[in-house]
Design an enzyme around this catalytic site. Structure first.
Site, PDB file in Angstrom:
ATOM      1  N   ASN A  16       8.161  -5.647  -1.135  1.00  0.00           N
ATOM      2  CA  ASN A  16       7.915  -4.692  -0.456  1.00  0.00           C
ATOM      3  C   ASN A  16       6.620  -4.492   0.253  1.00  0.00           C
ATOM      4  OD1 ASN A  16       8.124  -2.221   1.014  1.00  0.00           O
ATOM      5  ND2 ASN A  16       9.214  -0.885  -0.510  1.00  0.00           N
ATOM      6  N   TYR A  64      11.386   8.822   0.496  1.00  0.00           N
ATOM      7  CA  TYR A  64      11.363   7.731  -0.491  1.00  0.00           C
ATOM      8  C   TYR A  64      11.797   8.367  -1.877  1.00  0.00           C
ATOM      9  CZ  TYR A  64       8.098   5.634   2.965  1.00  0.00           C
ATOM     10  OH  TYR A  64       7.598   4.915   3.922  1.00  0.00           O
ATOM     11  N   PRO A 113       0.713  -1.299   0.086  1.00  0.00           N
ATOM     12  CA  PRO A 113      -0.104  -0.027  -0.010  1.00  0.00           C
ATOM     13  C   PRO A 113       0.791   1.358   0.210  1.00  0.00           C
ATOM     14  CG  PRO A 113      -0.013  -1.025   2.129  1.00  0.00           C
ATOM     15  CD  PRO A 113       0.609  -2.056   1.290  1.00  0.00           C
ATOM     16  N   ASN A 114       0.285   2.245  -0.891  1.00  0.00           N
ATOM     17  CA  ASN A 114       0.733   3.585  -0.735  1.00  0.00           C
ATOM     18  C   ASN A 114       2.070   3.720  -1.784  1.00  0.00           C
ATOM     19  OD1 ASN A 114      -1.238   4.759   0.748  1.00  0.00           O
ATOM     20  ND2 ASN A 114      -0.018   3.533   2.501  1.00  0.00           N
ATOM     21  N   ARG A 121      13.411   4.877  11.766  1.00  0.00           N
ATOM     22  CA  ARG A 121      12.331   5.742  11.635  1.00  0.00           C
ATOM     23  C   ARG A 121      11.667   5.288  13.066  1.00  0.00           C
ATOM     24  NH1 ARG A 121       9.763   5.072   6.106  1.00  0.00           N
ATOM     25  NH2 ARG A 121       8.634   6.695   6.817  1.00  0.00           N
ATOM     26  N   ALA A 127       3.570  -0.855   4.635  1.00  0.00           N
ATOM     27  CA  ALA A 127       2.985  -0.842   5.973  1.00  0.00           C
ATOM     28  C   ALA A 127       2.465  -2.216   6.497  1.00  0.00           C
ATOM     29  CB  ALA A 127       1.915   0.233   6.260  1.00  0.00           C
ATOM     30  N   ARG A 155       4.885  10.903  -2.660  1.00  0.00           N
ATOM     31  CA  ARG A 155       4.786  10.427  -1.414  1.00  0.00           C
ATOM     32  C   ARG A 155       6.177  10.676  -0.564  1.00  0.00           C
ATOM     33  NH1 ARG A 155       4.698   4.602   1.005  1.00  0.00           N
ATOM     34  NH2 ARG A 155       4.235   5.039   3.041  1.00  0.00           N
TER      35      ARG A 155
END
Ligand code: DQA
Length: 149
Positions: free
Chosen positions: A73, A23, A10-11, A109, A76, A18
């Site tokens: 990947n 990124y 997602p995303n 992070r 989330a 984004r």
């Protein structure tokens, strides 16, 4: 011809716009070009993205059914999707390589990103190298004997 599935959660369809500070400014189309150029002539790189957990799981079933190695990947989903983890385990338990990749280094992070529920069932993990994370994963997979790579 061998195929490598490059699956994005997602995303990641919003790459390019984004959080470019995290990124980068390249998008999924750029990733497709980069990996296609990096792949040997006998390897097809199939880059996909979905925001849908079920679709991602079904793509992992496809990898099992077709014995296709995976660069994943999970975005989330990495941090909480036991369903995705179980599907990833189906791939690696079948002897098919699955490399978990991240563009950023999740360990540098927020704390919630420090946990991956997928890593324990992945063949290996590459994180923090931007799109090079994918390229390194692909490089590993294409070096494997054809039966598994
Ligand atoms: C990511 C890291 C995840 O924590 C995040 O949710 C993403 C992208 C990465 O590639 O760095 O969506 O997987």
């Amino acid at each position: 011809m061998r195929t490598v599935l490059v699956l994005n959660g997602p995303n990641l369809g919003r790459l390019g716009s984004r959080e470019p500070d995290v990124y980068g400014s390249a998008n999924l189309g750029d990733l497709r070009v980069l990996l296609t150029e990096a792949a040997p002539d006998d390897v097809t790189v199939d880059v996909r993205q979905t925001d849908d957990e079920a679709e991602l799981i079904h793509w992992l079933y496809e990898a099992v059914d077709t014995s296709t190695p995976v660069v994943l990947n999970p975005a989330a989903f990495t941090h909480y999707s036991y369903a995705l983890r179980d599907a990833a385990a189906l791939v690696t338990k079948a002897g098919i390589p699955l490399v978990e990749v991240h563009i950023s280094n999740p360990h540098a992070r927020e704390t919630f990103r420090h946990t991956s529920v997928v890593s324990a069932v992945a063949t290996g993990v590459i994180a923090g190298f931007g799109f090079d994370s994918y390229r390194l994963a692909l490089d590993h997979i294409v070096r494997l004997p054809p039966a598994v790579g």
